[in-house]
Design an enzyme around this catalytic site. Structure first.
Site, PDB file in Angstrom:
ATOM      1  N   GLU A 133       0.829  -0.711   0.181  1.00 32.98           N
ATOM      2  CA  GLU A 133      -0.140  -0.012   0.011  1.00 32.98           C
ATOM      3  C   GLU A 133       0.800   1.411   0.424  1.00 32.98           C
ATOM      4  O   GLU A 133       0.496   2.407  -0.032  1.00 32.98           O
ATOM      5  CB  GLU A 133      -0.329  -0.167   1.628  1.00 32.98           C
ATOM      6  CG  GLU A 133      -1.724  -1.071   1.441  1.00 32.98           C
ATOM      7  CD  GLU A 133      -2.805  -1.401   2.416  1.00 32.98           C
ATOM      8  OE1 GLU A 133      -2.021  -1.331   3.556  1.00 32.98           O
ATOM      9  OE2 GLU A 133      -3.266  -2.474   2.281  1.00 32.98           O
ATOM     10  N   SER A 167      -5.056 -11.912   3.717  1.00 31.66           N
ATOM     11  CA  SER A 167      -6.062 -12.567   3.387  1.00 31.66           C
ATOM     12  C   SER A 167      -5.726 -13.939   4.477  1.00 31.66           C
ATOM     13  O   SER A 167      -7.031 -15.063   4.057  1.00 31.66           O
ATOM     14  CB  SER A 167      -6.710 -13.218   2.243  1.00 31.66           C
ATOM     15  OG  SER A 167      -7.116 -11.474   1.406  1.00 31.66           O
TER      16      SER A 167
HETATM   17  P1  13P Z   1      -5.141  -9.122   4.222  1.00 33.58           P
HETATM   18  O1  13P Z   1      -4.885 -10.039   5.565  1.00 33.58           O
HETATM   19  O2  13P Z   1      -6.102  -7.339   4.780  1.00 33.58           O
HETATM   20  O3  13P Z   1      -5.445  -9.570   3.509  1.00 33.58           O
HETATM   21  O4  13P Z   1      -4.127  -7.950   4.327  1.00 33.58           O
HETATM   22  C1  13P Z   1      -2.483  -8.200   4.146  1.00 33.58           C
HETATM   23  C2  13P Z   1      -1.583  -7.305   4.365  1.00 33.58           C
HETATM   24  O5  13P Z   1      -1.324  -6.135   3.322  1.00 33.58           O
HETATM   25  C3  13P Z   1      -0.500  -7.525   5.720  1.00 33.58           C
HETATM   26  O6  13P Z   1       0.005  -6.623   6.054  1.00 33.58           O
END
Ligand code: 13P
Length: 251
Positions: free
Chosen positions: A98, A213
């Protein structure tokens, strides 16, 4: 069975106020016994100090979600490694997809951030992983090679196994679409072999976890793979029962 101690980190992203973080810890900490996996929670900057204080009597450690590579200076809005250490933070997530996607985090910046974290006594949790388009174009290995070699270029051999690497395929983050255990194992073995090329022993010792996930229903199967040493958990780490169940799945 590997000698590597399992490592589970909660990445809360931009979730949980201080009050909500405290409520989580009130439910979560009693469920975590010392001597188990390494457990790290990573709240927002503002909740770090209170989280450190609440975790003080437990084996759970605290991580930040980003930091600047310089110790101090004219970098408006940034937070440095010594500032994180001052409040008792032990670890820091670096290079999350991100941040790469929305905040232009580059591998060149990460090549400076990882050694800066280590120099300050922070454990870097370095995130790498391919996008869906890169996987479809069969570029996964090239992407991972570029990220791992650039981001760790300035890390000396003696410190290499103090880094934790999180393999987070971008297409599996927040999508509910988990990599299969085989896909995650293949990519993580590939990353481990890249570290082995630098130094055999570091490749054996470095912890490489899976993120994307991960939830109580799939954590056991993922962590049963030979090279998957734990998880970096987003959505499921917001719930104390779910994250405790994931930690339990690692033992
Ligand atoms: P999720 O477990 O919500 O898919 O996010 C994973 C993540 O980006 C952990 O840094």
């Amino acid at each position: 069975m590997s000698e590597r101690r399992p490592y589970l980190a909660a990445n809360w992203k931009m979730n949980k106020t201080i009050e909500e973080a405290e409520a989580f810890l009130g439910a979560f900490l009693p469920r975590i016994e010392s001597g188990g996996p390494d457990v790290v929670v990573c709240p927002s900057f503002l909740a770090l100090k209170s989280t450190v204080e609440h975790c003080a009597q437990s084996s759970v450690r605290v991580g930040a979600q980003n930091m600047h590579e310089e110790a101090a200076g004219a970098f408006t809005g940034e937070v440095s490694a010594p500032m994180l250490r001052e409040v008792g933070v032990d670890a820091v997530i670096l290079g999350h997809s991100e941040r790469r996607q929305y905040f232009n985090e580059s591998d060149e910046a990460l090549a400076r951030k990882v050694p800066a974290a280590l120099a300050a006594g922070l454990e870097p949790i370095l995130c790498v992983g391919e996008t869906e388009a890169q996987r479809d174009a069969d570029d996964t290995h090239a992407v991972l090679t570029h990220q791992v070699s650039t981001d760790l270029a300035e890390v000396g051999l003696a410190e290499l196994d103090s880094v934790v690497i999180a393999y987070e395929p971008v297409w599996a983050i927040g999508t509910g679409r988990t990599a299969t255990p085989e896909q995650a194992q293949d990519a993580i073995l590939f990353i481990r072999n890249l570290v082995r090329e630098r130094e055999q022993g570091a490749g054996e010792r470095i912890r490489i976890v899976y993120g994307g996930s991960m939830k109580p229903e799939n954590a056991g199967e993922l962590m049963a793979q030979a090279d998957i040493d734990g998880g970096l958990v987003g959505g499921a780490s917001l719930d104390p029962d779910d994250f405790a169940a994931i930690v339990a799945a690692a033992q």
